[in-house]
Design a protein around this motif. Structure first.
Motif, PDB file in Angstrom:
ATOM      1  N   VAL A 136      41.554  37.865  41.820  1.00 38.71           N
ATOM      2  CA  VAL A 136      42.027  38.014  40.433  1.00 38.71           C
ATOM      3  C   VAL A 136      43.546  38.106  40.408  1.00 38.71           C
ATOM      4  CG1 VAL A 136      42.096  39.634  38.503  1.00 38.71           C
ATOM      5  CG2 VAL A 136      39.909  39.001  39.502  1.00 38.71           C
ATOM      6  N   ALA A 137      44.128  38.822  41.370  1.00 41.36           N
ATOM      7  CA  ALA A 137      45.579  38.910  41.442  1.00 41.36           C
ATOM      8  C   ALA A 137      46.211  37.587  41.857  1.00 41.36           C
ATOM      9  CB  ALA A 137      45.983  40.010  42.427  1.00 41.36           C
ATOM     10  N   THR A 138      45.445  36.744  42.566  1.00 39.26           N
ATOM     11  CA  THR A 138      46.000  35.490  43.065  1.00 39.26           C
ATOM     12  C   THR A 138      45.907  34.365  42.035  1.00 39.26           C
ATOM     13  OG1 THR A 138      45.387  36.109  45.317  1.00 39.26           O
ATOM     14  CG2 THR A 138      45.871  33.794  44.930  1.00 39.26           C
ATOM     15  N   ILE A 139      44.707  34.138  41.505  1.00 38.31           N
ATOM     16  CA  ILE A 139      44.509  33.000  40.605  1.00 38.31           C
ATOM     17  C   ILE A 139      44.241  33.428  39.172  1.00 38.31           C
ATOM     18  CG2 ILE A 139      43.646  31.586  42.493  1.00 38.31           C
ATOM     19  CD1 ILE A 139      40.836  32.038  41.509  1.00 38.31           C
ATOM     20  N   GLY A 140      44.223  34.726  38.924  1.00 37.59           N
ATOM     21  CA  GLY A 140      44.001  35.208  37.581  1.00 37.59           C
ATOM     22  C   GLY A 140      42.549  35.547  37.323  1.00 37.59           C
ATOM     23  N   PRO A 141      42.283  36.315  36.262  1.00 36.73           N
ATOM     24  CA  PRO A 141      40.899  36.700  35.955  1.00 36.73           C
ATOM     25  C   PRO A 141      40.077  35.500  35.516  1.00 36.73           C
ATOM     26  CG  PRO A 141      42.384  37.398  34.206  1.00 36.73           C
ATOM     27  CD  PRO A 141      43.244  36.868  35.296  1.00 36.73           C
ATOM     28  N   ALA A 147      37.650  33.400  40.296  1.00 39.12           N
ATOM     29  CA  ALA A 147      37.936  34.510  41.204  1.00 39.12           C
ATOM     30  C   ALA A 147      36.646  35.154  41.695  1.00 39.12           C
ATOM     31  CB  ALA A 147      38.816  35.546  40.502  1.00 39.12           C
TER      32      ALA A 147
END
Length: 288
Positions: free
Chosen positions: A153-158, A162
């Motif tokens: 989630v921190a990498t590609i977004g919610p 993810a």
């Protein structure tokens, strides 16, 4: 030699320990020591349990103090939201959860099965490669799936992407370990027969190892799919999509009627998939 010596029995009888003047040495019994160790272990376990309960703060008084919130939650559960608009949202969330679970399985299966072939001892991979695969699989499954979801989630977004990637990474580690156990549990006789013909390691695995373990591997994949459904419901609380995200929203807004509908949908989905998986396993067993 006197007549008494001629009539004396030979060999002379061995004197008993009491007749020698020295009492027999008593053998110490190990029963009291074992009993003491057993009671010490029980006491240590009780102390550990009491310490754990005290550390968590679980008590009947806490449940009594929170009875108002519990009653409010129960009243919301008894009146689920069955409006058409909300049921449409629930259906969309359920479909997205199924998509997350299947995508995670699709990505995890090749990685996990490849790792299983490297880890299984009867395949005969080099020691350094087998050790590396075992360490990699342990790392993937050792990191909780919820933490993987937070990282993605921190990498590609919610969103569902993810969640699918988190399930795939964690599932690959599980499939590698459990798949290796399935491969090692086969009958070794056909494997040795194929190896005696001069067949290489890869061909032996394809011709003699995988065919024997295919039913167990297929059942393992079905079980992993069931686990993916449950996991996707949980990781949705951190923004990884699916019905878990809807559950988190309803819970934060104290919409217990919506929460009741979502929980019923989750139960129905899991029971349906469990029944479907059972039917597929039964037919596979009949076929094999």
């Amino acid at each position: 030699m006197t007549p008494e010596e001629l009539t004396r029995p030979w060999p002379p009888p061995t004197p008993k320990p009491a007749e020698r003047g020295a009492p027999p040495t008593p053998v110490p019994s190990a029963v009291p020591r074992r009993r003491l160790l057993r009671w010490a272990a029980v006491g240590a376990i009780l102390v550990l349990l009491v310490w754990s309960v005290q550390g968590t703060g679980v008590s009947v008084g806490a449940l009594i103090d929170g009875r108002e919130g519990g009653l409010h939650l129960v009243r919301g559960f008894l009146h689920p939201d069955l409006s058409a608009a909300f049921l449409a949202d629930v259906g969309s969330a359920v479909l997205q959860t199924v998509q997350i679970s299947l995508t995670g399985l699709l990505l995890a299966a090749p990685l996990g099965l490849a790792g299983a072939l490297l880890i299984a001892g009867n395949v005969g991979a080099p020691g350094w490669l087998r050790g590396s695969a075992r360490a990699g699989a342990a790392f993937l499954r050792g990191v909780p799936d919820l933490l993987w979801a937070l990282l993605f989630v921190a990498t590609i977004g919610p969103g569902p992407a993810a969640g699918a990637l988190a399930i795939a990474v964690h599932g690959a580690g599980l499939l590698a370990k459990l798949g290796a156990e399935q491969l090692e549990a086969i009958d070794p006789a056909p494997v040795e027969a194929v190896r005696l013909t001069g067949t290489g390691r890869a061909a032996t695995a394809v011709l003699a190892i995988i065919p024997q373990a295919r039913a167990g591997l297929a059942s393992l994949l079905l079980y992993q799919w069931e686990c993916n459904l449950r996991t996707s419901t949980v990781i949705g609380f951190v923004g990884a999509g699916g019905i878990g995200q809807e559950l988190a929203i309803s819970l934060r807004l104290f919409r217990y009627d919506e929460l009741s509908t979502l929980i019923l949908a989750v139960l129905a989905m899991i029971l349906l998939v469990d029944q479907l998986s059972r039917v597929i396993r039964r037919r596979m067993g009949a076929a094999t």
